[in-house]
Design an enzyme around this catalytic site. Structure first.
Site, PDB file in Angstrom:
ATOM      1  N   LYS A  76       0.815  -1.213   0.000  1.00  0.00           N
ATOM      2  CA  LYS A  76       0.000   0.000   0.000  1.00  0.00           C
ATOM      3  C   LYS A  76       0.852   1.268   0.000  1.00  0.00           C
ATOM      4  O   LYS A  76       0.559   2.228  -0.704  1.00  0.00           O
ATOM      5  CB  LYS A  76      -0.904  -0.032   1.239  1.00  0.00           C
ATOM      6  CG  LYS A  76      -2.150   0.767   1.126  1.00  0.00           C
ATOM      7  CD  LYS A  76      -3.142   0.360   2.204  1.00  0.00           C
ATOM      8  CE  LYS A  76      -2.496   0.288   3.573  1.00  0.00           C
ATOM      9  NZ  LYS A  76      -3.397   0.734   4.647  1.00  0.00           N
ATOM     10  N   ARG A 134     -11.730   3.477   9.628  1.00  0.00           N
ATOM     11  CA  ARG A 134     -11.546   2.072   9.995  1.00  0.00           C
ATOM     12  C   ARG A 134     -12.867   1.377  10.281  1.00  0.00           C
ATOM     13  O   ARG A 134     -12.921   0.156  10.323  1.00  0.00           O
ATOM     14  CB  ARG A 134     -10.699   1.966  11.270  1.00  0.00           C
ATOM     15  CG  ARG A 134      -9.217   2.039  11.032  1.00  0.00           C
ATOM     16  CD  ARG A 134      -8.448   1.627  12.269  1.00  0.00           C
ATOM     17  NE  ARG A 134      -7.079   2.111  12.216  1.00  0.00           N
ATOM     18  CZ  ARG A 134      -6.125   1.561  11.470  1.00  0.00           C
ATOM     19  NH1 ARG A 134      -6.393   0.488  10.754  1.00  0.00           N
ATOM     20  NH2 ARG A 134      -4.917   2.058  11.449  1.00  0.00           N
ATOM     21  N   ARG A 136      10.350 -14.639   4.115  1.00  0.00           N
ATOM     22  CA  ARG A 136      11.380 -13.605   3.952  1.00  0.00           C
ATOM     23  C   ARG A 136      12.467 -13.704   5.017  1.00  0.00           C
ATOM     24  O   ARG A 136      12.187 -13.971   6.179  1.00  0.00           O
ATOM     25  CB  ARG A 136      10.758 -12.200   4.085  1.00  0.00           C
ATOM     26  CG  ARG A 136       9.653 -11.913   3.125  1.00  0.00           C
ATOM     27  CD  ARG A 136       9.255 -10.451   3.164  1.00  0.00           C
ATOM     28  NE  ARG A 136       8.668 -10.048   4.447  1.00  0.00           N
ATOM     29  CZ  ARG A 136       7.831  -9.015   4.577  1.00  0.00           C
ATOM     30  NH1 ARG A 136       7.500  -8.288   3.521  1.00  0.00           N
ATOM     31  NH2 ARG A 136       7.337  -8.699   5.747  1.00  0.00           N
ATOM     32  N   ARG A 148      12.377 -11.534  10.766  1.00  0.00           N
ATOM     33  CA  ARG A 148      11.576 -10.742  11.708  1.00  0.00           C
ATOM     34  C   ARG A 148      10.650 -11.670  12.474  1.00  0.00           C
ATOM     35  O   ARG A 148       9.976 -12.519  11.888  1.00  0.00           O
ATOM     36  CB  ARG A 148      10.739  -9.717  10.944  1.00  0.00           C
ATOM     37  CG  ARG A 148      11.560  -8.548  10.437  1.00  0.00           C
ATOM     38  CD  ARG A 148      10.718  -7.652   9.576  1.00  0.00           C
ATOM     39  NE  ARG A 148       9.399  -7.423  10.187  1.00  0.00           N
ATOM     40  CZ  ARG A 148       8.656  -6.353   9.953  1.00  0.00           C
ATOM     41  NH1 ARG A 148       9.084  -5.427   9.140  1.00  0.00           N
ATOM     42  NH2 ARG A 148       7.476  -6.221  10.512  1.00  0.00           N
ATOM     43  N   ARG A 165      -2.800 -11.661  11.296  1.00  0.00           N
ATOM     44  CA  ARG A 165      -2.890 -10.253  10.865  1.00  0.00           C
ATOM     45  C   ARG A 165      -3.893 -10.100   9.721  1.00  0.00           C
ATOM     46  O   ARG A 165      -4.684  -9.170   9.682  1.00  0.00           O
ATOM     47  CB  ARG A 165      -1.530  -9.752  10.365  1.00  0.00           C
ATOM     48  CG  ARG A 165      -0.543  -9.358  11.449  1.00  0.00           C
ATOM     49  CD  ARG A 165       0.458  -8.294  10.934  1.00  0.00           C
ATOM     50  NE  ARG A 165       1.259  -8.677   9.792  1.00  0.00           N
ATOM     51  CZ  ARG A 165       2.520  -9.112   9.857  1.00  0.00           C
ATOM     52  NH1 ARG A 165       3.110  -9.253  11.015  1.00  0.00           N
ATOM     53  NH2 ARG A 165       3.184  -9.414   8.775  1.00  0.00           N
TER      54      ARG A 165
END
Ligand SMILES: [Zn+2]
Length: 227
Positions: free
Chosen positions: A22, A97, A136, A170, A181
């Protein structure tokens, strides 16, 4: 139609889960259409720093450890939309939101003679997104990025660029965290998507393709929405 003939600044809403690119796409739209991206956090910080009435109200609430109300955010947004750099239009990121906030935003825009030109939803395939993000890792020596499925070093665990074996992941890039998420994102966003769909303002775009293709699709949507 040339954007310059617009009598009111365009208002775009960008919806997309974490990892959908985004930020990259919003920057492209800012440059291409001379828009300003407004995120709630930036709006609040700027208003507090500028010491506007709404900014002072927000500061007091935040210092008390409370969440800033929709009314205050809307007041800050109203002030911000009137500033010179927003003359061509804005991209809202992270606001609204909820459908209550969406309604309040519609009321604000009605009072300023504006409207939502387009709500754009960056759509992802969740399973593929989990694979992309959770695979990743980066070299701790030089920062080179790698991926379990898409870009492995020639020798497993050893950086092609600098030879370091210090590979870092991470903690919040693991599959479970990414999946949850995405789930939270969908739960929060589904009512908003329905809201804008009901108003005929919803545009969806496949965010799983190449960055150039996504940019082209967004470009077409925004060109048409600002015409
Ligand atoms: Zn390296």
């Amino acid at each position: 139609m040339d954007a310059a003939v617009l009598t009111t600044p365009a208002v775009l809403i960008l919806l997309g889960p974490p990892g959908a690119g985004k930020g990259t796409q919003a920057r492209m739209l800012e440059e291409k259409f001379d828009l300003v991206q407004l995120s709630t956090g930036d709006l609040l910080r700027a208003a507090v720093a500028a010491g506007t009435d709404a900014g002072k109200a927000a500061k007091a609430v935040m210092e008390a450890g409370d969440l800033v109300s929709d009314e205050i955010v809307i007041a800050i947004l109203r002030d911000r939309l009137g500033e010179a750099d927003c003359a061509k239009g804005v991209i809202l990121d992270g606001f609204p939101r909820t459908t209550v906030q969406a309604q309040a935003l519609d009321d604000l825009l009605t009072s300023t003679g504006q409207k939502i030109n387009a709500a754009i939803s960056l759509e992802v395939q969740d399973a593929e997104m989990v694979t992309r993000i959770s695979g990743r890792y980066t070299c701790g020596g030089c920062g080179e990025g790698y991926h379990d499925s898409f870009k492995q070093p020639a020798t497993a665990g050893t950086c092609d660029k600098c030879g370091s074996t210090d590979m870092k992941r991470r903690a919040d890039d693991n599959a479970e965290t990414v999946a949850s998420r995405l789930e939270a994102y969908h739960a929060q966003t589904a009512p908003l998507i329905a809201y804008y769909d009901g108003k005929g303002a919803l545009n969806t775009i496949n965010a799983m393709g190449q960055i150039d293709e996504i940019a082209q699709g967004l470009n077409d949507i925004v060109t048409s929405a600002m015409a």
